[in-house]
Design an enzyme around this catalytic site. Structure first.
Site, PDB file in Angstrom:
ATOM      1  N   GLU A 113       0.948  -1.054  -0.058  1.00  0.00           N
ATOM      2  CA  GLU A 113      -0.046  -0.143   0.077  1.00  0.00           C
ATOM      3  C   GLU A 113       0.899   1.331  -0.055  1.00  0.00           C
ATOM      4  O   GLU A 113       0.319   2.300   0.165  1.00  0.00           O
ATOM      5  CB  GLU A 113      -1.010  -0.171   1.115  1.00  0.00           C
ATOM      6  CG  GLU A 113      -1.680  -1.314   1.370  1.00  0.00           C
ATOM      7  CD  GLU A 113      -2.796  -1.582   0.457  1.00  0.00           C
ATOM      8  OE1 GLU A 113      -2.786  -0.857  -0.745  1.00  0.00           O
ATOM      9  OE2 GLU A 113      -3.145  -2.699   0.404  1.00  0.00           O
ATOM     10  N   ASP A 141      -0.935  -1.032  -9.695  1.00  0.00           N
ATOM     11  CA  ASP A 141      -1.224  -2.293  -9.657  1.00  0.00           C
ATOM     12  C   ASP A 141      -1.419  -3.044 -11.060  1.00  0.00           C
ATOM     13  O   ASP A 141      -2.104  -2.507 -11.857  1.00  0.00           O
ATOM     14  CB  ASP A 141      -2.706  -2.549  -9.050  1.00  0.00           C
ATOM     15  CG  ASP A 141      -2.566  -2.312  -7.532  1.00  0.00           C
ATOM     16  OD1 ASP A 141      -1.510  -2.180  -6.971  1.00  0.00           O
ATOM     17  OD2 ASP A 141      -3.786  -1.980  -6.870  1.00  0.00           O
TER      18      ASP A 141
END
Length: 491
Positions: A188, A320
């Site tokens: 993250e 991502d």
């Protein structure tokens, strides 16, 4: 690099590739199907691009590698493609034709070919070969189960996540002259300054950080690596570049692209973002146009940044991996077109490890904190703090994970491998993220509750001296478990 390209600097793509541990934990609508879809729509097509020599930095999380190496993966994946996707396409095609929707039926037949091509590839594989296909490309690693490291309670907990993940990466990918160069994706993008010495101790030499709210969106300082006082290089990701791709107004929102959110009865997609029947050729043409636009804008960003810095700039576009091909159906086509356009327009592309060898770091103290080099805790969440993983909606998950970590690692006796693996599974960022975003119904809380119960069982067995034989449901998780953990220091 030579001439104008050398003066403007370069672009480094970082693809963060991650899947929570879903092996044996459900199928439809949540569970292993996530992994099968990602392999079919993203990982296999992306490997084709990487095998063509794309200068892209691939970060592969250890927990995803664990699953790609798991026994029986090939058979279960092939069964999903053959028995589920082939059959659901067939049923939807028939339903569309019966309802007079021939255009939808034809698009479904075309889209079914994506899964048939994946099936043809996987039927030629043996267990382990899919992970092996990543071996030449997996340059960066991460923590064992994608834990948000600033939320861990102890140094021992951080070390367990770091050392287990790094050991797994080295065991799988350090060979044939290739060696991990210390690149580490912070799950993250979560960074806190107290982590820096622990990262350095584990052999980490570079991490990506999101300093958008610290330095300012579009600031030239986003385009240079920073040297922390106590640890690795801190490499800012460049939101001005990333948001061309990944934002509400980014390229995937174009009306011609396939709508990710609208489904047929059996969860297939036949509509464009404009609500029309999807036209794949028009979408691919748009992907090429968007690739050309991305390269032009990135060149302008680098030129302006280099002029402001007085040195060649480094823009890091981190996303991502699953955006490409899965969430954004045309994303793989776009990536391939960007690589082609970069050559035509004179944009230098580089892996981040190679780029960092060319871009001398700037001392952090000279950029932030009024000369003191003090950074707040940051993430790439919304907002850029820890609230997605410890806010009111999920505070109970954060506190129970910290308490479980203290119970597991706070004693004088080393916990059993079973207990350590259940702790690692409990610490995964995915459960709180899914709860905060309301993405998977009760599934993430059920997973967290189940891992906590299994951990308590393992700790009870440890206390009785019986041990917790076997690894239970986490059979393939963290096979390269760290050899030992020190007594904790709490935070």
């Amino acid at each position: 690099m030579t001439g104008a390209a050398a003066e403007r600097g370069e672009l480094a793509f970082v693809l963060h590739t991650h899947m929570p541990y879903v092996e044996g934990y459900g199928t439809w609508p949540f569970g292993e199907e996530w992994l099968w879809e990602a392999i079919a729509t993203c990982y296999l097509p992306l490997l084709d691009v990487l095998d063509e020599g794309a200068p892209v930095t691939l970060s592969l999380t250890p927990v995803l590698a664990d699953q790609l190496a798991a026994p029986g993966l090939v058979e279960r994946f092939a069964a999903f493609l053959r028995d589920v996707r082939r059959e659901t396409h067939r049923i939807d095609v028939a339903g569309c034709r019966e309802g007079g929707r021939e255009a939808w039926a034809q698009e479904l037949e075309r889209a079914a070919g994506d899964y048939e091509r994946a099936l043809a590839r996987v039927e030629q594989m043996r267990d382990g070969e899919l992970l092996e296909a990543f071996a030449a490309h997996a340059a960066w690693t991460s923590s064992a189960t994608h834990a948000v490291l600033p939320l861990l309670a102890t140094d021992a907990g951080v070390r367990l996540q770091l050392e287990t993940g790094i050991a797994g990466h080295r065991a799988r990918f350090d060979r044939d002259g290739r060696e991990w160069r210390g690149g580490f994706w912070l799950p993250e993008c979560a960074h806190a300054p107290w982590l820096d010495p622990l990262l350095e101790e584990a052999g980490v030499h570079a991490v990506c950080v999101d300093l958008t709210d610290v330095l300012g969106r579009g600031a030239a300082q986003q385009l240079a690596p920073l040297q922390s006082a106590d640890g690795p290089l801190l490499v800012p990701i460049d939101r001005a570049t990333i948001e061309l791709v990944w934002s509400d107004g980014g390229y995937p929102a174009h009306p011609l692209y396939r709508d990710y959110h609208a489904f047929t009865v059996h969860h297939h997609r036949v509509w464009s973002n404009a609500g029309e029947t999807y036209d794949v050729e028009a979408a691919r043409a748009q992907a090429r146009a968007d690739a050309a636009d991305f390269v032009r804008r990135t060149i302008a960003r680098l030129d302006a940044g280099s002029a402001a810095l007085g040195r060649p700039a480094l823009a890091v576009c981190a996303i991502d991996t699953e955006l490409l091909g899965h969430w954004w159906y045309e994303g793989i086509d776009w990536m391939r077109a960007v690589i082609d356009e970069a050559g035509r327009q004179g944009l230098a592309l580089a892996t981040l490890d190679d780029a960092l060898a060319r871009h001398a770091p700037v001392p952090l103290a000279g950029v932030v904190g009024g000369g003191r080099g003090e950074l707040p805790t940051t993430t790439w969440g919304t907002p850029r703090d820890l609230s997605t993983w410890d806010g009111p909606q999920v505070a109970d998950l954060a506190w129970q994970a910290r308490a479980a970590e203290l119970r597991t690692l706070g004693g004088r006796r080393r916990p059993s491998p079973r207990a350590q693996r259940e702790l690692l599974a409990l610490q995964a960022s995915d459960w709180a993220f899914q709860v905060s975003r309301e993405l998977a119904g009760p599934y993430p809380r059920e997973r967290a509750t189940g891992h906590l119960a299994a951990l308590e069982h393992a700790l009870a067995a440890d206390a009785d001296g019986d041990g917790a034989h076997g690894d239970g449901a986490v059979r393939s998780l963290a096979p390269h478990l760290a050899a030992g953990v020190a007594l904790p220091t709490s935070h």
